[in-house]
Design a protein around this motif. Structure first.
Motif, mmCIF file in Angstrom:
data_model
loop_
_atom_site.group_PDB
_atom_site.id
_atom_site.type_symbol
_atom_site.label_atom_id
_atom_site.label_comp_id
_atom_site.label_asym_id
_atom_site.label_seq_id
_atom_site.Cartn_x
_atom_site.Cartn_y
_atom_site.Cartn_z
ATOM 1 N N ALA A 24 0.809 -1.212 0.000
ATOM 2 C CA ALA A 24 0.000 0.000 0.000
ATOM 3 C C ALA A 24 0.847 1.270 0.000
ATOM 4 N N ILE A 25 2.130 1.162 0.354
ATOM 5 C CA ILE A 25 3.013 2.324 0.181
ATOM 6 C C ILE A 25 3.088 2.661 -1.301
ATOM 7 N N THR A 26 3.257 1.634 -2.134
ATOM 8 C CA THR A 26 3.249 1.852 -3.580
ATOM 9 C C THR A 26 1.893 2.360 -4.033
ATOM 10 N N GLY A 385 -4.839 4.108 10.509
ATOM 11 C CA GLY A 385 -5.484 5.117 9.693
ATOM 12 C C GLY A 385 -6.783 5.560 10.324
ATOM 13 N N ARG A 386 -7.768 4.684 10.278
ATOM 14 C CA ARG A 386 -9.109 5.052 10.735
ATOM 15 C C ARG A 386 -9.196 5.256 12.244
ATOM 16 N N VAL A 387 -8.469 4.469 13.016
ATOM 17 C CA VAL A 387 -8.516 4.638 14.477
ATOM 18 C C VAL A 387 -7.944 5.990 14.885
ATOM 19 N N ASP A 406 4.358 1.388 10.703
ATOM 20 C CA ASP A 406 3.753 0.731 9.541
ATOM 21 C C ASP A 406 2.779 1.712 8.910
ATOM 22 N N LEU A 407 3.036 2.078 7.662
ATOM 23 C CA LEU A 407 2.242 3.173 7.112
ATOM 24 C C LEU A 407 1.600 2.877 5.771
ATOM 25 N N GLY A 408 1.656 1.635 5.294
ATOM 26 C CA GLY A 408 1.076 1.355 3.987
ATOM 27 C C GLY A 408 -0.402 1.653 3.948
ATOM 28 N N GLY A 409 -1.180 0.835 4.652
ATOM 29 C CA GLY A 409 -2.618 1.038 4.659
ATOM 30 C C GLY A 409 -3.029 2.365 5.254
ATOM 31 N N SER A 410 -2.322 2.812 6.295
ATOM 32 C CA SER A 410 -2.697 4.080 6.928
ATOM 33 C C SER A 410 -2.447 5.273 6.021
ATOM 34 N N SER A 411 -1.469 5.182 5.117
ATOM 35 C CA SER A 411 -1.247 6.292 4.189
ATOM 36 C C SER A 411 -2.394 6.431 3.201
#
Length: 547
Positions: A24-26, A385-387, A406-411
């Motif tokens: 998800a970073i990509t 992300g959502r939290v 960890d920032l893939g999905g949260s980004s």
């Protein structure tokens, strides 16, 4: 090809909507590029090359421009799940097509041999997992397989000394290098194959064609390196700096034993014997097999010299599985063709029997990975992300930042400014890791960045010391603690004290965390293959709990 692709797809189906968080970073970079924001992980962020797969990133960006990715659903499935997995399936079909074109040069039933290759690849969890993880592995393996098949066919046809073959080999190597950094090793493939076929009469032309192949590699790859240097002031991706990739020593080559252990020592032994038998007799195929061993050897070396990957399942070995399987299939078909009677049956039977222990281990691997795959993107999209979006809403914060590892999905879902604790998309933090300066990293975080929220857990706490730093207790107050042992610092979710307007709002955030985060952590092992809603958008707070 169709049958083999179907088998691979059937195995991939076992992992559902799972995609590893790093993919998800990509995705975020593809979103920013397609929106004209440039190579940034979030709007307003500093340009940093936090991706190491430019070709894959561009494919996703093109898919988004075409409305096929990061827009909504396709056939009722979120396109951020379906589009990357369909690309993975497409490139797996391309891999088998390249294998078919190679096999067709030596056998009368290339479809049958190709089906066997597809069946073996479908049985290897490492291959299937990473080809359908959302990462670039399928494209990388496709580029390397095309390069190997091109040179194999050229050798078999006596066309190796050809400007077209030399240039195309260089271009395919450049595609591999622009898909994964270790792909640059394949720039040497054509020259090494020419060296294996070297004759005194062709010495001069061999040097010229090898140079031409390097030109075919250097033009596209060098152009990208030039852009990288002027855009990011680095010659390597920021990810390589953060991960601390160093020049390898001789001892790293011992890691090749990991691949033998994974594939199964008995299966590898029998395969080596069959290949040896095929090579022992002078034939047209012998030169072709030696040709295929060149990129295979380079792939094994690339795997060995890279730093060990925390994601597991031999992520860097994807091309190795394809090339080893192709060589084994060609050698087995050749030995069967040259033998008669019982021996003709015993050779493939011996290989099948030798693979039984490996298949048993692979079945266990599939079962275990289904139950607990490497960090799912959707867990990060929800958890960080959502939290944290909800934390910010409860506390009444319009502008806020979050330090997390960890920032893939949260980004994809966070409306906060993310500070990457791992340094993948943050050049300054990457430099601290590269220099092993954890004290400097902590000073930078607490004195300069001063993030609104901090999350720390697992190995990151003792690794960088942020969760053990006394300034965490001085400047921050906990919202959620993983283990409330009474210590003033530790793993969990923290917010700056000066960002809390009232004790009532802080208590509301804590109540939300107690109800939501604990339930989410409890469910992590029960719904690891779910998707996380039809779309991923900054500012979302609703957590999808469907499996």
């Amino acid at each position: 090809m169709i049958g083999g692709t179907a088998l691979i797809g059937a195995h991939a189906w076992a992992y559902g909507s799972w995609m590893v968080d790093d993919s998800a970073i990509t995705f975020s970079y593809a979103r920013s590029i397609s929106e004209g924001l440039g190579p940034v992980v979030q709007p307003g962020a500093e340009p940093v090359e936090g991706f190491s797969n430019p070709t894959w990133t561009m494919l996703l960006a093109i898919g988004r421009l075409l409305g096929l990715f990061d827009r909504g659903t396709l056939f009722g499935i979120p396109d951020y799940v379906l589009f990357p997995k369909l690309l993975g399936l497409l490139f797996c079909a391309g891999i088998l097509t390249a294998c078919y074109l190679a096999v067709r040069k030596t056998t009368r039933r290339p479809w049958l041999v190709t089906l066997g290759i597809g069946a073996v690849l479908a049985a290897i969890p490492s291959f299937v997992i990473w080809c359908f993880s959302g990462l670039e592995n399928s494209l990388f393996a496709f580029a390397v397989t095309c390069l190997a098949a091109l040179l194999f066919r050229a050798v078999m046809d006596g066309r190796l000394h050809s400007a077209r073959v030399a240039l195309l080999a260089g271009v395919l190597a450049a595609v591999a290098a622009l898909t994964r950094p270790d792909g640059a090793i394949y720039a040497a493939t054509y020259a090494l194959v020419v060296l294996c076929q070297l004759r005194r009469s062709t010495l001069k032309s061999s040097v010229g064609y090898a140079a031409l192949s390097l030109v075919g590699f250097a033009v596209p790859y060098g152009s990208y390196l030039t852009w990288r240097f002027f855009e990011f002031d680095r010659l390597v991706p920021n990810t390589a700096v953060a991960k601390g990739q160093h020049f390898p020593g001789v001892s790293t080559l011992a890691r090749t034993g990991d691949l033998v252990g994974y594939a199964g020592a008995l299966a590898v032994l029998v395969l080596v014997l069959i290949v040896g038998i095929a090579l022992a007799r002078a034939s047209a195929l012998r030169a072709g097999l030696i040709t295929l061993m060149v990129p295979l050897g380079l792939g094994v070396v690339a795997y060995a010299v890279l730093e060990r990957d925390w994601m597991g399942q031999y992520r860097f070995a994807t091309p190795v599985w394809v090339l080893a399987t192709l060589i084994g299939a060609l050698a087995t078909a050749e030995v069967v063709r040259r033998t008669r009677g019982r021996v003709r049956v015993l050779v493939p039977l011996a290989l099948v029997v030798a693979m039984i222990p490996s298949l048993a281990v692979f079945a266990g691997t599939v079962r275990d990975f289904r139950a607990k795959p490497t960090i799912p993107m959707c867990y990060i999209a929800d958890r960080f992300g959502r939290v944290f979006n909800q934390y910010a809403d409860i506390l009444g914060l319009d502008q806020a930042s979050l330090l997390e590892p960890d920032l893939g999905g949260s980004s994809m879902t966070s409306r906060l400014n993310i500070v990457d604790m791992a340094g993948l998309v943050d050049a300054k933090i990457a430099d601290f890791y590269h220099d092993h300066d954890m004290a400097g990293l902590r000073d930078y975080v607490f004195n300069d960045v001063k993030p609104t929220f901090i999350h720390s857990r697992g190995p990151w706490g003792p690794g960088n010391g942020i969760a053990r730093d006394s300034r965490l207790a001085t400047d921050y107050t906990p919202i959620f603690r993983y283990v409330d042992d009474g210590s003033p610092v530790g793993d969990g979710d923290w917010v700056r004290k000066d960002a809390v307007a009232s004790l009532e709002k802080l208590q509301a955030a804590r109540s939300y965390a107690d109800a939501t985060v604990r339930d989410m952590e409890h469910r992590l092992d029960t719904w690891p293959r779910r998707h996380c809603g039809d779309t991923l958008r900054p500012g979302q707070t609703n957590i999808n709990q469907s499996s």
